[in-house]
Write an enzyme that holds these catalytic residues in place. Sequence first.
Site, PDB file in Angstrom:
ATOM      1  N   TYR A   1       0.866  -1.190   0.000  1.00 31.83           N
ATOM      2  CA  TYR A   1       0.000   0.000   0.000  1.00 31.83           C
ATOM      3  C   TYR A   1       0.894   1.229   0.000  1.00 31.83           C
ATOM      4  CZ  TYR A   1      -3.115   3.678   1.704  1.00 31.83           C
ATOM      5  OH  TYR A   1      -3.818   4.847   1.836  1.00 31.83           O
TER       6      TYR A   1
ATOM      7  N   GLU B   1      -3.632   7.423  -3.996  1.00 29.54           N
ATOM      8  CA  GLU B   1      -3.633   6.191  -3.214  1.00 29.54           C
ATOM      9  C   GLU B   1      -3.526   5.007  -4.170  1.00 29.54           C
ATOM     10  OE1 GLU B   1      -6.113   4.825   0.555  1.00 29.54           O
ATOM     11  OE2 GLU B   1      -7.288   4.538  -1.280  1.00 29.54           O
TER      12      GLU B   1
END
Length: 397
Positions: free
Chosen positions: A118, A206
């Site tokens: 991530y 993101e």
Amino acid sequence: MNLHEYQGKEILASFGVRIQRGIVAHNAAEAVEAAKQLTEETGTGWHVIKAQVHAGGRGKGGGVKLAKNLREVEEIAGNIIGMNLVTPQTSAEGKKVHQVLVAEDVYYPGASETSEFYVSVLLNRGTGRNMIMYSTEGGMDIEEVAENTPHLIYTEEIDPAVGLMPFQARKIAFNLGLSGTAFKEMTKFVTALYKAYVESDSNMFEINPVLKTSDDKIMAVDAKVSIDDNALYRRKQYAEMRDLREENAIEVEAREVGLNYVDLDGNVGCMVNGAGLAMATMDLIKMAGGEPANFLDVGGTADAKRVEEAFRIILKDDNVKAILINIFGGIVRCDRVAQGVVDAYKNMGDAMKVPIIVRLQGTNAELAKEIIDNSGLAVHSAVQFQEAADKVKAVLA
């Protein structure tokens, strides 16, 4: 301004970030042609069909599926396009899918195991600095990781005077447990990602997951991107990416007439000038036992035309049971606002079906109160904050 995955990936690729390649399709036939083209260009045998909506958790709602042949591409794309996709980030009604991204399969076998990470770039409002947030737990909801295993989330703050330094990119790659070619690839990825964030004037990038492929490439498999609305005047190429179908229809209409409006879930409409006063007014409504139905900043002008536009926008929400107007007359005189409210009310006639509470403070506030009180309309005037709160409470009761 939120972007679709494929649009975010286009921006990333323009800054040199490696992405999972894909082609947008608007129907099943286009999806098949996209799959054939991808196979020719990339050699991929399988394809990932992804619903393109402004919401996370698409896979949980059935909006991301793997197709192992062209027949499955056609079937899956046909099922996804037109569906109302319900995810943890949508309403119960979900969002209608108008298009899908047909993407290459990047989880191919090779010399090493694939890994998911991530990585996001955003502003740390507490320090006023951009930061890179990253974790070894890619492919999962970052909120769950933060709650259950917070020690697996790392942050790297960027000094605005010097930008992202090479040692910081290496630190990120090291903390993700990478080495060799994958380590070098990750440092390049992070550097290019941060450049994309800064030079596109974004609020957030993101990437979940960032994939280490079996041959040690690092690429963005997903992209959630939000561009700063205030910078769109100088990023016109991104402004053209706006998909109004994905946005609240009332907010879109308000923006077209120059009103700053955010739709909420409450029962008391707000019409205020100034963002700070608007926030205080929303608190006032809560304290009075109501719930704000919207944030609406009419700005420095509040003539009859603008007030009427604001009324019509607020009343499009059927949940509104009362409207509180809270104006500070600094730039604009209170008596002009009061006359604007009266004129707008008369122009709208039977459309005004909810009680109106008006609090005006500032230049000519007393004269404004007289105009409201002598109008003969179902409009309640107030002078003090608490008085306005009491009248909101009374009309809701």
